[in-house]
Design a protein around this motif. Structure first.
Motif, PDB file in Angstrom:
ATOM      1  N   LEU A  46      37.142  38.696  45.423  1.00  0.00           N
ATOM      2  CA  LEU A  46      36.368  39.164  46.070  1.00  0.00           C
ATOM      3  C   LEU A  46      36.208  40.668  45.946  1.00  0.00           C
ATOM      4  CD1 LEU A  46      34.545  36.709  47.260  1.00  0.00           C
ATOM      5  CD2 LEU A  46      33.984  37.270  45.202  1.00  0.00           C
ATOM      6  N   VAL A  47      37.315  41.094  47.608  1.00  0.00           N
ATOM      7  CA  VAL A  47      37.198  42.393  47.723  1.00  0.00           C
ATOM      8  C   VAL A  47      38.031  43.017  46.731  1.00  0.00           C
ATOM      9  CG1 VAL A  47      38.469  43.705  49.527  1.00  0.00           C
ATOM     10  CG2 VAL A  47      37.656  41.823  50.206  1.00  0.00           C
ATOM     11  N   VAL A  48      38.913  43.090  45.667  1.00  0.00           N
ATOM     12  CA  VAL A  48      39.636  43.844  44.745  1.00  0.00           C
ATOM     13  C   VAL A  48      38.376  44.042  44.041  1.00  0.00           C
ATOM     14  CG1 VAL A  48      41.113  43.623  43.266  1.00  0.00           C
ATOM     15  CG2 VAL A  48      41.768  43.147  44.852  1.00  0.00           C
ATOM     16  N   VAL A  49      37.800  43.256  43.600  1.00  0.00           N
ATOM     17  CA  VAL A  49      36.623  43.414  42.403  1.00  0.00           C
ATOM     18  C   VAL A  49      35.491  44.202  42.791  1.00  0.00           C
ATOM     19  CG1 VAL A  49      34.744  42.390  41.553  1.00  0.00           C
ATOM     20  CG2 VAL A  49      36.841  41.111  41.333  1.00  0.00           C
ATOM     21  N   ILE A  50      34.936  44.232  44.170  1.00  0.00           N
ATOM     22  CA  ILE A  50      33.948  45.279  44.531  1.00  0.00           C
ATOM     23  C   ILE A  50      34.392  46.755  44.817  1.00  0.00           C
ATOM     24  CG2 ILE A  50      33.167  45.612  46.696  1.00  0.00           C
ATOM     25  CD1 ILE A  50      32.561  42.848  47.249  1.00  0.00           C
ATOM     26  N   CYS A  52      36.917  48.288  42.587  1.00  0.00           N
ATOM     27  CA  CYS A  52      37.792  48.660  41.744  1.00  0.00           C
ATOM     28  C   CYS A  52      35.366  49.447  41.618  1.00  0.00           C
ATOM     29  CB  CYS A  52      37.883  47.953  40.395  1.00  0.00           C
ATOM     30  SG  CYS A  52      39.647  47.581  40.987  1.00  0.00           S
ATOM     31  N   VAL A  53      34.850  48.657  41.630  1.00  0.00           N
ATOM     32  CA  VAL A  53      33.449  48.882  41.378  1.00  0.00           C
ATOM     33  C   VAL A  53      33.335  50.241  42.202  1.00  0.00           C
ATOM     34  CG1 VAL A  53      30.972  48.857  41.423  1.00  0.00           C
ATOM     35  CG2 VAL A  53      32.383  46.752  40.871  1.00  0.00           C
ATOM     36  N   LEU A  54      33.568  50.113  43.316  1.00  0.00           N
ATOM     37  CA  LEU A  54      32.979  51.251  43.913  1.00  0.00           C
ATOM     38  C   LEU A  54      33.720  52.659  43.585  1.00  0.00           C
ATOM     39  CD1 LEU A  54      32.412  49.747  47.902  1.00  0.00           C
ATOM     40  CD2 LEU A  54      31.038  50.213  46.178  1.00  0.00           C
ATOM     41  N   LEU A  55      35.006  52.602  43.415  1.00  0.00           N
ATOM     42  CA  LEU A  55      35.960  53.626  43.037  1.00  0.00           C
ATOM     43  C   LEU A  55      35.152  54.282  41.049  1.00  0.00           C
ATOM     44  CD1 LEU A  55      39.688  51.979  43.130  1.00  0.00           C
ATOM     45  CD2 LEU A  55      38.792  54.083  44.660  1.00  0.00           C
ATOM     46  N   LEU A  56      34.560  53.096  40.776  1.00  0.00           N
ATOM     47  CA  LEU A  56      34.102  54.106  39.714  1.00  0.00           C
ATOM     48  C   LEU A  56      32.525  54.360  39.773  1.00  0.00           C
ATOM     49  CD1 LEU A  56      34.905  51.000  36.736  1.00  0.00           C
ATOM     50  CD2 LEU A  56      35.756  53.205  36.898  1.00  0.00           C
ATOM     51  N   THR A  57      32.041  54.640  41.096  1.00  0.00           N
ATOM     52  CA  THR A  57      30.716  54.849  41.118  1.00  0.00           C
ATOM     53  C   THR A  57      30.609  55.539  42.364  1.00  0.00           C
ATOM     54  OG1 THR A  57      30.666  53.286  43.028  1.00  0.00           O
ATOM     55  CG2 THR A  57      29.691  52.923  40.457  1.00  0.00           C
ATOM     56  N   GLY A  58      32.183  55.853  42.261  1.00  0.00           N
ATOM     57  CA  GLY A  58      32.453  56.820  44.039  1.00  0.00           C
ATOM     58  C   GLY A  58      31.947  56.890  44.901  1.00  0.00           C
ATOM     59  N   GLY A  59      30.933  55.151  45.868  1.00  0.00           N
ATOM     60  CA  GLY A  59      30.037  54.592  46.512  1.00  0.00           C
ATOM     61  C   GLY A  59      28.603  55.681  46.375  1.00  0.00           C
ATOM     62  N   GLU A  60      27.936  55.670  45.428  1.00  0.00           N
ATOM     63  CA  GLU A  60      26.908  56.076  45.210  1.00  0.00           C
ATOM     64  C   GLU A  60      26.239  55.459  44.381  1.00  0.00           C
ATOM     65  OE1 GLU A  60      27.131  60.696  44.150  1.00  0.00           O
ATOM     66  OE2 GLU A  60      28.213  61.095  46.359  1.00  0.00           O
ATOM     67  N   PRO A  61      24.808  55.060  44.617  1.00  0.00           N
ATOM     68  CA  PRO A  61      23.880  54.167  43.502  1.00  0.00           C
ATOM     69  C   PRO A  61      24.272  55.380  42.363  1.00  0.00           C
ATOM     70  CG  PRO A  61      23.121  55.027  45.168  1.00  0.00           C
ATOM     71  CD  PRO A  61      24.427  55.248  45.172  1.00  0.00           C
ATOM     72  N   GLY A 131      27.710  40.401  40.828  1.00  0.00           N
ATOM     73  CA  GLY A 131      28.164  40.229  41.440  1.00  0.00           C
ATOM     74  C   GLY A 131      28.829  42.122  41.684  1.00  0.00           C
ATOM     75  N   ALA A 132      29.435  42.004  40.371  1.00  0.00           N
ATOM     76  CA  ALA A 132      30.521  43.350  40.745  1.00  0.00           C
ATOM     77  C   ALA A 132      29.403  44.294  39.763  1.00  0.00           C
ATOM     78  CB  ALA A 132      31.659  43.732  39.342  1.00  0.00           C
ATOM     79  N   ALA A 133      28.438  43.731  38.955  1.00  0.00           N
ATOM     80  CA  ALA A 133      27.138  44.803  38.534  1.00  0.00           C
ATOM     81  C   ALA A 133      25.656  44.618  39.483  1.00  0.00           C
ATOM     82  CB  ALA A 133      26.583  43.478  37.131  1.00  0.00           C
ATOM     83  N   THR A 134      26.053  44.004  40.509  1.00  0.00           N
ATOM     84  CA  THR A 134      25.219  44.488  41.453  1.00  0.00           C
ATOM     85  C   THR A 134      25.312  45.232  42.420  1.00  0.00           C
ATOM     86  OG1 THR A 134      24.259  41.971  41.195  1.00  0.00           O
ATOM     87  CG2 THR A 134      23.776  43.662  42.994  1.00  0.00           C
ATOM     88  N   VAL A 135      26.929  45.181  42.576  1.00  0.00           N
ATOM     89  CA  VAL A 135      27.726  46.298  43.781  1.00  0.00           C
ATOM     90  C   VAL A 135      27.422  47.718  43.178  1.00  0.00           C
ATOM     91  CG1 VAL A 135      29.482  47.080  44.517  1.00  0.00           C
ATOM     92  CG2 VAL A 135      28.665  44.523  44.877  1.00  0.00           C
ATOM     93  N   VAL A 136      27.264  48.301  41.400  1.00  0.00           N
ATOM     94  CA  VAL A 136      27.245  49.288  40.968  1.00  0.00           C
ATOM     95  C   VAL A 136      25.302  50.251  42.266  1.00  0.00           C
ATOM     96  CG1 VAL A 136      26.335  50.370  39.453  1.00  0.00           C
ATOM     97  CG2 VAL A 136      27.649  48.686  39.618  1.00  0.00           C
ATOM     98  N   ALA A 137      24.754  49.125  42.911  1.00  0.00           N
ATOM     99  CA  ALA A 137      24.198  49.955  43.093  1.00  0.00           C
ATOM    100  C   ALA A 137      24.266  50.201  44.370  1.00  0.00           C
ATOM    101  CB  ALA A 137      23.128  49.456  42.858  1.00  0.00           C
ATOM    102  N   ALA A 138      25.714  49.622  45.537  1.00  0.00           N
ATOM    103  CA  ALA A 138      25.673  49.713  46.915  1.00  0.00           C
ATOM    104  C   ALA A 138      25.946  51.364  46.845  1.00  0.00           C
ATOM    105  CB  ALA A 138      26.761  49.693  46.949  1.00  0.00           C
TER     106      ALA A 138
END
Length: 214
Positions: A46-50, A52-61, A131-138
């Motif tokens: 779960l942590v790895v998937v999250i 990876c998503v945050l690396l792609l978004t840069g942590g900005e929604p 969950g990964a698609a939702t984390v894009v908005a983090a």
């Protein structure tokens, strides 16, 4: 985002297949160690998937109706429709005979590495993808979003944590009660899968449509 993660995390932790396998691991030789290996591997996934998503978004929604936000909404919509169709298909299908799959008989001889790998194989990947698609908005600048991500990972692992701790604290009592739970899960596996698929599928379909049109 928070409520979406709550729904998805609850559905993940209630999944019958990985819980049944985990109980079998706990009841095997060196069960506590195998259970811990499974649990940590599950959480790491779960942590790895999250991450990876945050690396792609840069942590900005992403901005509303931008390409990333539209893609995330489309992913949630596709997974939601898929879960609804799968749940409807399982509901119409004749019930399968009760009992664990034949491969579960090998869990007693499984190594710690096998137990860890099993956690990745039994992950409900459709829900993890939602969950990964939702984390894009983090937004990593927000403490609330950090707490939401941590809470999601813990919620999705909560059932495993409770069973592991119960087995460590009271192994004799836990063994009998968890085996009774496993029997119940196996007897009601199809109904549980149908219910979770339809509920989460309808929710993701609705949120996916809302993300596209709002």
């Amino acid at each position: 985002m928070v409520f979406d993660l709550l729904v998805i995390g609850t559905a993940i932790t209630l999944g019958p297949m990985h819980n049944s396998a985990f109980i079998l691991l706990l009841s095997s030789q060196r069960g506590v160690r195998k259970g811990l290996a499974f649990l940590l591997s599950w959480l790491a996934n779960l942590v790895v998937v999250i991450a990876c998503v945050l690396l792609l978004t840069g942590g900005e929604p992403p901005a509303r109706h931008s390409a990333p936000s539209t893609a995330a909404a489309c992913v949630k919509l596709a997974i939601g429709v898929g879960l609804v169709l799968y749940g409807a298909h399982r509901r119409r299908r004749p019930p399968l005979p009760h009992g664990p799959p034949r491969w579960t008989a090998r869990l007693d001889r499984a190594s710690l590495a096998t137990a860890a790998a099993l956690a990745w194989l039994l992950q409900p990947w459709a829900l993890v993808g939602a969950g990964a698609a939702t984390v894009v908005a983090a937004d990593l600048s927000s403490l609330a979003d950090w707490l939401a991500l941590i809470g999601y990972c813990l919620l999705a692992t909560l059932g495993l944590i409770v069973m592991e701790m119960y087995t460590v604290r009271a192994p004799a009592v836990a063994g009998a009660r968890l085996n009774a739970l496993r029997t119940w899960l196996e007897q009601n596996q199809s109904q549980l899968i149908v219910t979770l698929s339809l509920i989460v599928g309808l929710w993701l379909t609705a949120t996916g449509i809302y993300g596209l049109v709002a």
